[in-house]
Design an enzyme around this catalytic site. Sequence first.
Site, PDB file in Angstrom:
ATOM      1  N   GLY A  72       0.830  -1.195   0.000  1.00 44.91           N
ATOM      2  CA  GLY A  72       0.000   0.000   0.000  1.00 44.91           C
ATOM      3  C   GLY A  72       0.865   1.247   0.000  1.00 44.91           C
ATOM      4  O   GLY A  72       2.080   1.193  -0.186  1.00 44.91           O
ATOM      5  N   GLU A  93       9.867  -2.694   3.930  1.00 47.16           N
ATOM      6  CA  GLU A  93       9.025  -2.585   2.736  1.00 47.16           C
ATOM      7  C   GLU A  93       9.861  -2.224   1.510  1.00 47.16           C
ATOM      8  O   GLU A  93       9.672  -2.776   0.426  1.00 47.16           O
ATOM      9  CB  GLU A  93       7.939  -1.529   2.960  1.00 47.16           C
ATOM     10  CG  GLU A  93       6.859  -1.965   3.934  1.00 47.16           C
ATOM     11  CD  GLU A  93       5.895  -0.849   4.299  1.00 47.16           C
ATOM     12  OE1 GLU A  93       4.818  -1.158   4.809  1.00 47.16           O
ATOM     13  OE2 GLU A  93       6.223   0.333   4.065  1.00 47.16           O
TER      14      GLU A  93
END
Length: 218
Positions: A72, A93
Amino acid sequence: MCSCLQDNQKIGIGSGSTIVYAVDRLAERVSAEGLRVQCVPTSFQARQLVTARALPLTDLEQCPRLDLAIDGADEVDRDRVCIKGGGGCLAQEKIVAAAAQRFVVIADTSKRSQRLGDHWKRGVPIEVLPMAYRTVQLAIEGRHGGTAPLRLAKQKAGPVVTDNGNLLLDWLFPDGDHDWKTLSVQLKMIPGVVETGLFVDMAECVIFGGPDGTEELH
């Protein structure tokens, strides 16, 4: 996202609220189509999502090259530059996204902006070594303007601690247009900075989901 999935893929699984829906859909397709996948999580939360849905789990030591990473974003601008790290998992991430041949971002339409800062008002997350947070803070504010407060926990006294045992600064950058690619490099060069939440030239595409279930590809 579904069109990106194929059999026998190694997939990076991001963090945050939106990724829950992606993992649910992935689990549905694995079950319905017999897809063989291996999942690399980007955080403790992502690991829990993967294991709760009985998806095969692996890591970058065993699978250093991934076919696809799905994550996201807190905000995405017109050039697909992303701010990530509102949940504090930015370093892991970015490592997983960089290891993937394709990096796809999924977000709701409220995360779409013409320029960063139009909607996301919590700044650029920056993960720092604990001993260096104050020197990094002063360097950012002195060289680039704005403020870079230490992120404090809400349910306990003291700062937020990342999965890597580090601290987070949230750089509330000055308003206006910025050269995010140059700024990302400059911020990373400050001693004590582990990683920034600026994802520049990384997302192959961004899929925005609307409240009525429609999708927009960017």
